[in-house]
Motif scaffolding. Structure first.
Motif, PDB file in Angstrom:
ATOM      1  N   TRP A 159       0.815  -1.215   0.000  1.00  0.00           N
ATOM      2  CA  TRP A 159       0.000   0.000   0.000  1.00  0.00           C
ATOM      3  C   TRP A 159       0.850   1.267   0.000  1.00  0.00           C
ATOM      4  O   TRP A 159       0.501   2.261  -0.634  1.00  0.00           O
ATOM      5  CB  TRP A 159      -0.958  -0.008   1.186  1.00  0.00           C
ATOM      6  N   ALA A 178       1.883   1.919  -3.393  1.00  0.00           N
ATOM      7  CA  ALA A 178       0.740   2.393  -4.176  1.00  0.00           C
ATOM      8  C   ALA A 178       0.528   3.895  -3.987  1.00  0.00           C
ATOM      9  O   ALA A 178       0.254   4.622  -4.950  1.00  0.00           O
ATOM     10  CB  ALA A 178      -0.522   1.620  -3.791  1.00  0.00           C
ATOM     11  N   VAL A 179       0.701   4.363  -2.764  1.00  0.00           N
ATOM     12  CA  VAL A 179       0.557   5.797  -2.491  1.00  0.00           C
ATOM     13  C   VAL A 179       1.667   6.581  -3.206  1.00  0.00           C
ATOM     14  O   VAL A 179       1.414   7.611  -3.825  1.00  0.00           O
ATOM     15  CB  VAL A 179       0.564   6.066  -0.968  1.00  0.00           C
ATOM     16  N   ALA A 238       0.870   6.790  -6.830  1.00  0.00           N
ATOM     17  CA  ALA A 238      -0.185   7.779  -7.081  1.00  0.00           C
ATOM     18  C   ALA A 238       0.409   9.188  -7.147  1.00  0.00           C
ATOM     19  O   ALA A 238       0.048   9.974  -8.036  1.00  0.00           O
ATOM     20  CB  ALA A 238      -1.256   7.695  -5.993  1.00  0.00           C
ATOM     21  N   VAL A 243       2.339   9.560 -10.422  1.00  0.00           N
ATOM     22  CA  VAL A 243       1.427   9.755 -11.556  1.00  0.00           C
ATOM     23  C   VAL A 243       0.869  11.175 -11.558  1.00  0.00           C
ATOM     24  O   VAL A 243       0.827  11.831 -12.606  1.00  0.00           O
ATOM     25  CB  VAL A 243       0.296   8.701 -11.537  1.00  0.00           C
ATOM     26  N   LEU A 244       0.457  11.668 -10.400  1.00  0.00           N
ATOM     27  CA  LEU A 244      -0.064  13.043 -10.336  1.00  0.00           C
ATOM     28  C   LEU A 244       1.000  14.051 -10.764  1.00  0.00           C
ATOM     29  O   LEU A 244       0.711  15.002 -11.506  1.00  0.00           O
ATOM     30  CB  LEU A 244      -0.569  13.347  -8.926  1.00  0.00           C
ATOM     31  N   ILE A 256      -2.782   4.526 -16.691  1.00  0.00           N
ATOM     32  CA  ILE A 256      -1.814   5.544 -16.265  1.00  0.00           C
ATOM     33  C   ILE A 256      -1.178   6.196 -17.483  1.00  0.00           C
ATOM     34  O   ILE A 256      -1.042   7.426 -17.545  1.00  0.00           O
ATOM     35  CB  ILE A 256      -0.742   4.928 -15.343  1.00  0.00           C
ATOM     36  N   TYR A 269       6.378   3.365 -13.813  1.00  0.00           N
ATOM     37  CA  TYR A 269       5.038   2.818 -13.611  1.00  0.00           C
ATOM     38  C   TYR A 269       5.005   1.296 -13.485  1.00  0.00           C
ATOM     39  O   TYR A 269       4.388   0.758 -12.584  1.00  0.00           O
ATOM     40  CB  TYR A 269       4.106   3.235 -14.751  1.00  0.00           C
TER      41      TYR A 269
END
Length: 169
Positions: free
Chosen positions: A65, A68-69, A72, A75-76, A120, A160
């Motif tokens: 997790w 995963a954060v 994120a 990606v942002l 993505i 990614y």
């Protein structure tokens, strides 16, 4: 003799994250938390994942997790930077973008992770994932401006695909 226990429809249909996201999406769309909307959000969050169980396939189980954060946020950040880059390309009168097709080898095996990688890539301005080619184990990406296809493929893999492999195993 051993017996196999098959999970009931109730056990297979549990998707708590999807349920919460559906309920929150309903409340945000309605822009109200009155009792009627709260009840509707709960019914939708509970009922839709169970109703659509046959269409959703097996639930993906992220293993990392924290990774995963971080993905994120990566990606942002890439979306913001790519928006600025594409704006410069489009608005600058002397820009001459070099569109190209890039073949990105897939090391991801899980379908959910592959779909997430394709999403993505498509969400990042300037690139669009066109096809996941299972026979050649690659994803074809169209890049708006690409002078080094191998570099773009390596960047997609590093930024990614490798994190997705850590997340989904």
């Amino acid at each position: 003799m051993t017996t196999t226990v098959h999970p009931s429809l109730w056990q297979r249909a549990r998707r708590p994250v999807l349920s919460v996201l559906l309920a929150l999406a309903w409340l945000m769309l309605q822009q109200s938390i009155d009792p009627g909307n709260l009840l509707t959000a709960c019914v939708l969050g509970w009922g839709l994942p169970r109703l659509l169980t046959g269409f959703l396939g097996p639930a993906a189980q992220p293993r990392a997790w924290g990774r995963a954060v971080r993905l994120a946020f990566t990606v942002l950040w890439d979306i913001v930077v790519s928006n600025l880059t594409v704006a410069r390309l489009v608005l600058h009168p002397r820009s001459a973008p070099q569109p190209a097709w890039v073949r990105v080898p897939l090391t991801l095996k899980q379908p959910t992770a592959q779909a997430l990688l394709a999403s993505i890539i498509t969400m990042t301005p300037g690139t669009v994932s066109a096809v996941i080619d299972e026979d050649q184990a690659c994803i074809w990406v169209h890049a708006l401006d690409c002078d080094d296809a191998a570099g773009v493929a390596a960047d997609i893999d590093r930024r990614y695909q490798q994190p997705l492999m850590e997340i989904f195993g």
